[in-house]
Scaffold this motif. Structure first.
Motif, short mmCIF file in Angstrom:
data_model
loop_
_atom_site.label_atom_id
_atom_site.label_comp_id
_atom_site.label_asym_id
_atom_site.label_seq_id
_atom_site.Cartn_x
_atom_site.Cartn_y
_atom_site.Cartn_z
N LEU A 46 0.70 -1.10 0.04
CA LEU A 46 -0.10 -0.02 0.07
C LEU A 46 0.82 1.23 0.01
O LEU A 46 1.89 1.24 0.91
CB LEU A 46 -0.89 -0.06 1.14
CG LEU A 46 -1.78 1.18 1.55
CD1 LEU A 46 -2.63 1.36 0.30
CD2 LEU A 46 -2.42 1.12 2.86
N LEU A 77 -4.93 6.57 -2.08
CA LEU A 77 -4.36 5.20 -1.69
C LEU A 77 -4.26 4.47 -2.96
O LEU A 77 -5.10 4.50 -3.83
CB LEU A 77 -5.31 4.37 -0.66
CG LEU A 77 -5.67 5.33 0.70
CD1 LEU A 77 -6.71 4.33 1.33
CD2 LEU A 77 -4.23 5.32 1.54
N TRP A 79 -2.35 0.40 -4.26
CA TRP A 79 -2.07 -0.85 -3.88
C TRP A 79 -1.53 -1.60 -5.16
O TRP A 79 -2.04 -1.29 -6.31
CB TRP A 79 -2.79 -1.52 -2.95
CG TRP A 79 -4.51 -1.58 -3.48
CD1 TRP A 79 -4.94 -2.83 -4.35
CD2 TRP A 79 -5.37 -0.80 -3.36
NE1 TRP A 79 -6.19 -2.25 -4.50
CE2 TRP A 79 -6.49 -1.27 -4.07
CE3 TRP A 79 -5.74 0.29 -2.80
CZ2 TRP A 79 -7.97 -0.75 -4.08
CZ3 TRP A 79 -6.78 1.10 -2.61
CH2 TRP A 79 -8.00 0.43 -3.39
N VAL A 91 -10.90 -1.31 2.65
CA VAL A 91 -9.98 -0.17 3.36
C VAL A 91 -10.53 0.10 4.59
O VAL A 91 -11.80 0.36 4.79
CB VAL A 91 -9.93 0.90 2.24
CG1 VAL A 91 -9.09 2.06 3.02
CG2 VAL A 91 -9.25 0.83 1.06
N VAL A 162 -5.23 -1.81 3.50
CA VAL A 162 -6.23 -2.42 2.44
C VAL A 162 -6.19 -3.66 2.47
O VAL A 162 -5.09 -4.57 2.82
CB VAL A 162 -5.58 -1.87 1.06
CG1 VAL A 162 -3.92 -2.42 0.78
CG2 VAL A 162 -6.41 -2.43 -0.19
#
Length: 201
Positions: A46, A77, A79, A91, A162
């Motif tokens: 992440l 965010l 990932w 999340v 996440v």
């Protein structure tokens, strides 16, 4: 002189030994190739343009009520390297230093497996609804993201996580409490990655 039977047996033994060695080599090569692919793929991770692991929240992500004067914008965010079998993402943002059982600031589920990033302000902008995700009710009593605003004095740590999940249907409705989201998310988790961010008043 060796008999015919002894000669045949000797040849068979050499062939068997060579075959076993060959199979062992092929098996080892297969394991090495698999390990190489896994290493090349890397671990589920992440990152964020708004948050840095171990650093403080910016003013934009801070709550905008209760004597706090932030903008309450949910962070960007991103990932990568989700494990095979991932069917959705979730999340959460949780204050582990709040009194009692901690404090839920955000919980989102049903993020499609094709989505690998949330833009800043995904919570309030309508983006999550557009992609079919659902948001929980946080401990401020609101549906969606509620930024940090701890009592003055102590430094608080916020774990931003996440999750890669093995299902696309947790049967969670919008507005249910984040604790219920957390239970269902952890039940279906294949992998998770986190950042720990701080805030102090």
């Amino acid at each position: 002189m060796r008999s015919y039977r002894e000669l045949v047996g000797s040849v068979f033994m050499r062939s068997s030994a060579n075959g076993a060695a060959l199979l062992a080599c092929v098996f080892a090569a297969g394991l090495a190739a698999g390990a190489g692919r896994a290493a090349a793929q890397g671990a589920f991770s992440l990152t964020s343009t708004d948050l840095k692991d171990g650093a403080a929240f910016g003013k934009a992500q801070v709550y905008d009520r209760n004597d706090c004067t932030g903008r309450n914008v949910s962070p960007e965010l991103s990932w990568r390297n989700a494990p095979a079998g991932t069917k959705s993402f979730a999340v959460t943002v949780f204050d582990i230093d709040a009194p009692g059982p901690g404090w839920w600031h955000w919980a989102v589920a049903a993020i499609p497996p094709s989505v690998t990033a949330l833009p800043a302000n995904a919570s309030a902008s309508g983006y999550l609804t557009k992609i079919g995700a659902v948001q929980a009710r946080n401990d401020w009593g609101d549906e969606g993201y509620g930024g940090p605003c701890p009592p003055p004095g102590k430094l608080h740590r916020y774990v931003v996580t996440v999750f890669a999940l093995n299902t696309a249907d947790l049967r969670l409705g919008p507005g249910r409490h984040a604790l219920m989201f957390d239970h269902e998310i952890n039940t279906a988790a294949l992998a998770k990655a986190s950042l720990t961010v701080t805030y102090q008043r």
